[in-house]
Scaffold this active site. Structure first.
Site, PDB file in Angstrom:
ATOM      1  CB  SER A  89     -62.884 -61.767 -10.535  1.00 18.60           C
ATOM      2  OG  SER A  89     -64.212 -62.214 -10.735  1.00 18.60           O
ATOM      3  CD  GLU A 103     -34.590 -48.844  42.156  1.00 22.03           C
ATOM      4  OE1 GLU A 103     -34.192 -49.860  42.750  1.00 22.03           O
ATOM      5  OE2 GLU A 103     -35.785 -48.499  42.119  1.00 22.03           O
TER       6      GLU A 103
END
Length: 752
Positions: free
Chosen positions: A415, A149
């Protein structure tokens, strides 16, 4: 007078040169501003004479003249250009606040969530990761970023004239904008202060801010700020967030090849993200490695080794079931400390090792049986006796679906809801030894069937719960009333709205796995209802405590004797009932549940240490292929609980209950309101006693089921007598299926 005129001397320009020596005024050619024609003609003649000496000298002087004029005008243009640039800078600079007011904005707060054993669960907040010092992160990261960069980062003053000139030439030659020429300092200035708009004003302000940053901060400080704030794609800001996102590790542990991949993302974070295009990310990382080798950052050996590293493959989103926990914590956070204004650390209750075990169990069972049984999703919640959530899995894969099925999805528990029915019955005076006749019944237009259509005649409540008999649960609900069942469930910890009707006995009202599991905790801890929580403590980055759960006292919601009876009954579910696959070395109890057509399968069970609930099903509610709570849920529960209790001293379940020997059981009488007398066993018909249930009894021929209306079935009268006296009661058929009846949409096919 005549003599005076004759003696006057007139000026002359044509006279001989000697006349100039005469006294008085005279003007020569040199004194004229504009030369005369005669002088010009003399010069032209002289020039012609000189030209005969050769043309080389004249051409040299002409070439020098051209370059001289070109240099002159370039110099003039440069001056005017400088003035124009200065004017633009002054104009746009004047629109900015005074430099004395400039300051580095605070980094977006990071919320670090750690497990009970101090392992990182997740980072939340705008950045998605904590700030890492330049000396703490892998040295490959800054080297890779600088190499690709801004290779002159440590030598320029915030603006790189060489790089800028190179970018301009490249753009002009290419005919389009391909290189920016911005330094890391300029990029940081843009990220900190400016919008991404590509305008002249923004560029000028970027340059001014870059110069200010270089003046106020060292190069290392600028680089550290940049690496902790820059966007790396896929929602990750800063190297720590990106490292966690793509590699599942800290930026401190990043390798050379991984650092090259991170540096390569800066050119186009979204497009080059390995979560979106792994091939493009890998190709870019190879260019970064080549730049590092060219700059002398790495050796040839390191270069070749890094090139041979396998390509990074990242999921399209954050993965790991611990993110379900992190999302839940983030929802609770504002109520605990309000707005987050700085970095904080949240100590959660979750054990990351248990969390991983739970996730692996859910995924393994779905991977192995999902296609065959049409199962695509599962959830698991585990809570200790203090109410601390130790593990929570909200689905098969967080990266593909962030919807939390553990805390947000409401499904019919089947249940698995029955313990609240039986608890209400025990509180009304029944005992585990109370006997009911398991047989087909009709309540209004509703005829609850047992799973598989089998009935067992006279059974104790303990047996009925262990075998999950729907007929008995419906009878008990009618005896105590639906409101009593709803009240018991809410008192234990169920928070969802429950329909106060008879079908609630079979779990027709929807609940979440988290609340259903939390409602079982009082059975495990002796009858106390703790606050269910995920957060133990919240501190700032420097250790200041913002919140502490404190482990406050929990109110008692169930009497100890009721807890003992319930634990005695639900132990049978694991030992001899529908959840035998869940049994392991520890004393445990629980209840299975299966909703209509196997759309939902549950098992919620507990030891004296942990209460764990498991659910399997499909998001669209489509039926599974005969999956019950005693199958996949019980298996997942077993795997998780065995691992969770490894090395932990065995503890018995709280409470005691000793069952009466079968040959001494006396039929109970249904108590009146407020009476604790035992209830009678329904007979086959008035004056006729149904045969007792025997395990090996022969199957009787099917006969029409006798039914009763809902208004009077075993309901106590005001005078203490039974309102159902004189009404027909269900037959006491023993074993074997009865004739199937057409069921309605309200019918529930079994409890597990």
């Amino acid at each position: 007078m005549a003599n005076r005129r004759d003696n006057r001397i007139e000026p002359s320009f044509e006279g001989p040169r000697q006349a100039r020596s005469q006294p008085g005024l005279s003007v020569s050619e040199e004194d004229r501003v504009v030369p005369s024609n005669r002088k010009a003609s003399v010069k032209r003649k002289s020039s012609k004479a000189k030209s005969s000496r050769g043309g080389r000298g004249r051409s040299r002087r002409g070439l020098f003249g051209v370059f001289g004029r070109l240099f002159y005008w370039c110099f003039v243009l440069a001056i005017w250009g400088g003035i124009a640039v200065a004017g633009v800078v002054v104009y746009y600079g004047a629109k900015m606040p005074a430099a004395t007011t400039w300051s580095i904005p605070d980094r977006a707060p990071n919320i670090k969530i750690v497990s009970a054993d101090s392992q990182l669960l997740a980072n939340r907040g705008m950045s998605g990761g904590e700030a890492v010092g330049l000396h703490e992160m892998s040295p490959y990261i800054p080297e890779a970023v600088i190499a690709i960069e801004d290779r002159r980062f440590y030598s320029h003053f915030g603006i790189d004239p060489i790089g800028l000139s190179r970018a301009m030439v490249t753009n002009v030659m290419g005919g389009h904008f391909s290189q920016g020429g911005s330094t890391l300092t300029q990029q940081l200035a843009k990220n900190l202060f400016l919008t991404p708009d590509r305008t002249l004003e923004r560029k000028v302000q970027e340059v001014l801010l870059a110069l200010w940053l270089e003046h106020k901060h060292s190069k290392d400080q600028i680089l550290e700020m940049y690496l902790n704030r820059v966007y790396f794609g896929s929602g990750a800001y800063g190297v720590e967030a990106a490292s966690r996102r793509y590699f599942g590790k800290s930026a401190r542990d990043v390798t050379l090849s991984e650092a090259a991949l991170l540096a390569g993302l800066l050119k186009a974070p979204s497009r080059l993200s390995p979560a979106r295009d792994p091939k493009a990310a890998e190709e870019r990382s190879q260019l970064v490695l080549a730049a590092m080798r060219e700059e002398g950052k790495i050796s040839e050996k390191e270069f070749k080794t890094a090139l041979s590293a396998p390509a990074t493959r990242s999921p399209s989103y954050w993965t790991g079931s611990e993110n379900y926990v992190a999302d839940t914590i983030m929802e609770e956070l504002p109520d605990l400390i309000g707005d987050v204004r700085g970095d904080i650390v949240i100590d959660s209750t979750v054990d990351l090792n248990l969390q991983k075990l739970a996730e692996q169990s859910i995924r393994r069972l779905i991977d192995g049986s999902g296609k065959k049984l049409n199962v695509t999703q599962g959830a698991l919640v585990s809570i200790d006796d203090s109410g601390a959530v130790r593990a929570m899995v909200g689905g098969y894969d967080y990266s593909t679906s962030q919807f939390d099925r553990a805390s947000e999805a409401r499904r019919q528990p089947g249940s698995a809801f029955k313990p609240f029915v039986y608890m209400a019955a025990l509180e009304a005076g029944r005992t585990p030894d109370s006997v009911r006749n398991d047989a087909p019944i009709k309540i209004g237009n509703w005829t609850p069937d047992n799973y598989g259509g089998k009935y067992f005649g006279k059974v104790t409540l303990a047996t009925a719960l262990a075998k999950s008999l729907n007929s008995v649960a419906a009878q008990l609900t009618m005896e105590v009333g639906p409101n009593a069942v709803v009240e018991a469930a809410h008192r234990m910890g169920v928070q969802s709205d429950l329909q106060s009707n008879t079908s609630i006995a079979l779990g027709t009202s929807e609940v979440t796995p988290l609340e259903l599991t939390s409602a079982y905790v009082p059975f495990a801890n002796g009858g106390y209802k703790p606050d269910i929580h995920f957060i133990r403590r919240i501190t700032t980055a420097d250790g200041k405590v913002l919140y502490d759960s404190g482990g406050g006292s929990a109110p008692r919601v169930v009497k100890p004797e009721i807890v003992g009876m319930m634990n005695s009954m639900m132990t049978g579910t694991v030992e001899t009932g529908t959840a035998k696959k869940a049994a392991f070395a520890w004393p445990s109890a629980g209840k299975t549940g299966t909703s209509q057509n196997s759309r939902d399968a549950w098992f919620v069970g507990y030891t004296a240490n942990l209460t764990t609930g498991v659910w399997f099903g499909n998001d669209d509610g489509s039926p599974m292929k005969k999956v019950t709570g005693g199958a996949l849920p019980a298996q997942a529960w077993h795997e998780f609980m065995v691992a969770a209790h490894e090395g932990v001293p065995v503890r018995p379940l709280p409470g005691t209950w000793k069952s009466t020997p079968p040959d001494t059981i006396v039929p109970d009488e249904i108590p009146s309101a407020g009476n604790n007398q035992p209830a009678p066993v329904p007979s086959a018909s008035v004056g006729q006693q149904a045969p007792a249930a025997q395990a090996a009894a022969p199957v009787r021929a099917a006969r029409p089921a006798q039914t009763v209306d809902a208004d009077g079935f075993g309901m106590p009268a005001d005078d203490g007598t039974t309102a159902s006296v004189g009404h027909p009661v269900p037959p006491g058929s023993v074993g074997g299926p009865l004739k199937k009846r057409q069921t309605s949409i309200l019918d529930i096919l079994g409890g597990g």
